[in-house]
Design an enzyme around this catalytic site. Structure first.
Site, PDB file in Angstrom:
ATOM      1  N   GLY A  47       3.953   6.445  -7.799  1.00 50.90           N
ATOM      2  CA  GLY A  47       4.215   5.012  -7.592  1.00 50.90           C
ATOM      3  C   GLY A  47       2.957   4.230  -7.211  1.00 50.90           C
ATOM      4  O   GLY A  47       2.979   3.000  -7.182  1.00 50.90           O
ATOM      5  N   GLY A  48       1.865   4.918  -6.869  1.00 55.29           N
ATOM      6  CA  GLY A  48       0.597   4.251  -6.565  1.00 55.29           C
ATOM      7  C   GLY A  48       0.545   3.555  -5.212  1.00 55.29           C
ATOM      8  O   GLY A  48      -0.309   2.700  -4.990  1.00 55.29           O
TER       9      GLY A  48
ATOM     10  N   GLY B 231       7.351  10.881  -6.207  1.00 55.03           N
ATOM     11  CA  GLY B 231       6.334  11.941  -6.268  1.00 55.03           C
ATOM     12  C   GLY B 231       5.508  12.006  -5.006  1.00 55.03           C
ATOM     13  O   GLY B 231       5.373  13.059  -4.378  1.00 55.03           O
ATOM     14  N   GLY B 232       4.967  10.872  -4.580  1.00 60.03           N
ATOM     15  CA  GLY B 232       4.137  10.844  -3.375  1.00 60.03           C
ATOM     16  C   GLY B 232       4.971  10.764  -2.106  1.00 60.03           C
ATOM     17  O   GLY B 232       4.685  11.441  -1.125  1.00 60.03           O
TER      18      GLY B 232
ATOM     19  N   TYR C 214      10.307   8.779   5.277  1.00 56.55           N
ATOM     20  CA  TYR C 214      11.284   8.405   6.293  1.00 56.55           C
ATOM     21  C   TYR C 214      11.889   7.052   5.944  1.00 56.55           C
ATOM     22  O   TYR C 214      11.311   6.235   5.231  1.00 56.55           O
ATOM     23  CB  TYR C 214      10.648   8.354   7.699  1.00 56.55           C
ATOM     24  CG  TYR C 214      10.027   7.019   7.980  1.00 56.55           C
ATOM     25  CD1 TYR C 214       8.705   6.808   7.715  1.00 56.55           C
ATOM     26  CD2 TYR C 214      10.803   5.959   8.436  1.00 56.55           C
ATOM     27  CE1 TYR C 214       8.143   5.560   7.898  1.00 56.55           C
ATOM     28  CE2 TYR C 214      10.254   4.703   8.624  1.00 56.55           C
ATOM     29  CZ  TYR C 214       8.935   4.513   8.351  1.00 56.55           C
ATOM     30  OH  TYR C 214       8.403   3.284   8.521  1.00 56.55           O
TER      31      TYR C 214
ATOM     32  N   TYR D 178       1.396   7.366   5.767  1.00 61.74           N
ATOM     33  CA  TYR D 178       0.620   6.179   6.141  1.00 61.74           C
ATOM     34  C   TYR D 178      -0.860   6.565   6.163  1.00 61.74           C
ATOM     35  O   TYR D 178      -1.547   6.443   7.165  1.00 61.74           O
ATOM     36  CB  TYR D 178       1.068   5.654   7.507  1.00 61.74           C
ATOM     37  CG  TYR D 178       2.469   5.108   7.529  1.00 61.74           C
ATOM     38  CD1 TYR D 178       3.089   4.693   6.355  1.00 61.74           C
ATOM     39  CD2 TYR D 178       3.173   4.980   8.713  1.00 61.74           C
ATOM     40  CE1 TYR D 178       4.382   4.186   6.366  1.00 61.74           C
ATOM     41  CE2 TYR D 178       4.464   4.469   8.736  1.00 61.74           C
ATOM     42  CZ  TYR D 178       5.058   4.081   7.557  1.00 61.74           C
ATOM     43  OH  TYR D 178       6.330   3.577   7.568  1.00 61.74           O
TER      44      TYR D 178
ATOM     45  N   ILE E 122       3.909  17.793  -8.717  1.00 56.79           N
ATOM     46  CA  ILE E 122       5.364  17.853  -8.650  1.00 56.79           C
ATOM     47  C   ILE E 122       5.883  17.160  -9.896  1.00 56.79           C
ATOM     48  O   ILE E 122       5.547  16.004 -10.154  1.00 56.79           O
ATOM     49  CB  ILE E 122       5.946  17.093  -7.429  1.00 56.79           C
ATOM     50  CG1 ILE E 122       5.151  17.338  -6.150  1.00 56.79           C
ATOM     51  CG2 ILE E 122       7.442  17.366  -7.279  1.00 56.79           C
ATOM     52  CD1 ILE E 122       5.215  18.685  -5.582  1.00 56.79           C
TER      53      ILE E 122
END
Ligand code: FAD
Length: 530
Positions: free
Chosen positions: A111-112, A181-182, A189, A470, A240
């Protein structure tokens, strides 16, 4: 143009372009030719249609399509030698195999949203493996599970679940443009975490392409690697391809609210009291505290979600947290899927198709984020100082996300994500700005560091813990053009993973000893050569 002609043309053209643009730089540029020649061997997979190089008219728009932070969208931001927009497992396998054999570094992007752009920027020559076309989602309500490809966004996932059921959900983030993915490989969360834990606590299988270009599932990768990719950052271990997730039950209607209080009134007292009770509240209730500067004053939003009706919520809050003064008129009941739009501050009647991605380049701001964990309540005097600093810095928003409930029951070693029992809340700091130029950049980066410095006495210490999703390069990083020691990686590694860093290094050493999957904050193999 036929496939082979296309590749020959591309390689010849790139040879000229790269040698001109890089001059006599020390980079190993010719590897891109080797890489492209290698890919041409996979022409039966139609991979040539997925390759974008700087000579391609769509290269910039493909690159920018998933850049979420303007800080990494400047002319001086390093750009990839090629972008491969993978459309199948064989494309991912080919890209990994060819990048490795050509000695080219790979960056994996879904998603970048990476806060430091490690999915699409590197300080050595690199290619981007872009996963966004891999967005299929297969929800199976009968087994209460779903297969989700890594390029799918959270919004697509929420939408697909809602199409099948109004009593199923998945615990993940609020920002629905984030890629699975990331997001999942970094923990993931959201507002269901007090009831069900993180995304990684609800993943039951995965498909991954390893450093040898081989596809593995949970059984064939083994429990150690499956453990590592659930919170240890997938990009240190492989690509992944897809996740299998366990859906969680929610009632047909949930209740949401957003109570705003000014620090000129009772916001400080209420925020102080929230720290005493937030982790002890019924686990069906999640109340985020969000201080923000509005017209020169700090306004604190208490944004809540309750897995039940208003009539059960009001007495519960009045008993446990009366200082909030929650009224029935503050509350709205809606289906869980609509609540995902509410959290994104979208109007109540927004259709759920708004959760789906568009093909437009996102509007971006410059931003810098940091994170902290709070284990004892911040005193009122310090809260007032925080508001003062926020007012001084102006363009800052904080999110305080409460722990307790399920988060306290899961062992710190169950996944690489170690921040469990003993935490009151997680802080996210976001500094954002619109002004171009170095002066504004330096000013806001310095503000973020000053506030972080100020917070030192009130947050976790030894290590000062941080949340991988983060990402923050200020807490330690290695530069790709230099070799650095395992000791250096342990500086950021212990902050993100605490003791789990050691197990992550052991897994890395087993599955990727040559350190093919590397970045400024990756897990190194124990040989220590990063
Ligand atoms: C506006 C915004 C809101 C956010 N809200 C939340 C939130 O509510 N909760 C939360 O937990 N986080 C949140 N985040 C953080 C977000 O979860 C992380 O940045 C996450 O890593 C983003 O995933 P991505 O796929 O979009 O990003 P990417 O930038 O594509 O990837 C992030 C990292 O994962 C790696 N990676 C990506 N895809 C793969 C793959 N297929 N295989 C292996 N490695 C891969 C990348 O190389 C990079 O290291 C938010 C971020 C933003 C910008």
């Amino acid at each position: 143009m036929k496939t082979m002609e296309f590749f020959s043309f591309l390689i010849a053209f790139l040879t000229i372009v790269m040698s001109v643009s890089q001059g006599n730089a020390t980079y190993q540029i010719p590897n891109i030719e080797q890489f492209l020649a290698c890919l041409s061997k996979y022409s039966n997979t139609q991979i040539h249609e997925a390759i974008y190089t700087p000579t391609n008219a769509s290269y910039t728009s493909i690159l920018n399509l998933h850049i979420q932070n303007k800080r990494f969208k400047t002319p001086s931001t390093p750009k990839p030698l090629a972008i491969i927009t993978a459309k199948s497992e064989s494309h991912v396998q080919a890209t990994v195999t060819c990048a490795r054999s050509s000695g080219i570094q790979i960056r994996i992007r879904s998603g970048g949203h990476d806060y430091e752009a490690l999915s699409y920027v590197s300080d050595v020559p690199y290619i981007v493996l872009d996963m966004f076309p891999l967005e299929s989602i297969d929800v199976d309500i009968k087994s209460g599970s779903a297969w989700v490809q890594a390029g799918a966004t959270l919004g697509q996932l929420y939408y697909q679940i809602a199409k099948e059921s109004n009593v199923h959900a998945f615990p993940a983030g609020v920002c629905f443009t984030v890629g699975t993915g990331g997001h999942f490989s970094g923990g993931g969360y959201g507002n269901l975490m007090r009831k069900y834990g993180l995304s990684v606590d609800n993943i039951i299988d995965a498909r991954l392409v390893n450093a040898n270009g081989v596809i593995q599932d949970r059984k064939s990768m083994g429990e150690d690697l499956f453990w590592a990719i659930r919170g240890g950052g997938g990009a240190s271990f492989g690509v992944i391809f897809a996740w299998r997730i366990k859906l969680v039950p929610v009632p047909p209607q949930v209740t949401v609210f957003n109570v705003k209080k000014s620090v000129k009134e009772d916001a400080t007292d209420v925020a102080y009291q929230w720290q005493q009770v937030a982790t002890k509240l019924d686990r069906d209730l999640f109340i985020r505290v969000q201080p923000n500067v509005v017209s020169g004053t700090v306004i604190v939003s208490f944004i809540g979600q309750f897995l039940g009706p208003i009539k059960r919520l009001i007495p519960l809050v009045n008993k446990a947290f009366p200082e909030l003064g929650l009224k029935e008129s503050d509350c709205i009941e809606m289906a869980w899927v609509n609540s995902t739009l509410f959290w994104y501050e979208m109007p109540k009647d927004t259709p759920i198709t708004a959760l789906l991605p568009t093909s437009q380049e996102p509007d971006t701001l410059y931003f810098k984020s940091k994170s902290d964990y709070v284990k004892t309540p911040i005193p009122k005097t310090a809260l007032k100082q925080i508001w003062d600093l926020m007012t001084k810095y102006n363009n800052i928003l904080m999110q305080w996300n409460p722990y307790g409930g399920r988060m306290e029951e899961i062992s710190s070693f169950a996944t690489p994500f170690p921040h469990r029992k003993g935490n009151l809340f997680l802080i996210l700091y976001i500094f954002s700005w619109t002004e171009d130029g170095v002066e504004a950049y330096d000013r806001y980066m310095n503000y973020s560091r000053s506030l972080y410095e100020f917070m030192t006495p009130f947050v976790s210490l030894s290590p000062r813990e941080a949340f991988l999703n983060y990402r923050d390069l200020d807490i330690g990083a290695k530069h790709q053009s230099n070799s650095t020691s395992l000791k250096k990686a342990s500086i950021y590694g212990r902050k993100y993973y605490r003791k789990n860093f050691d197990r992550l290094v052991r897994v890395k050493t087993l599955v990727d000893p040559s350190n093919f999957f590397t970045s400024e904050q990756s897990i190194p193999p124990s040989s220590g050569h990063l």
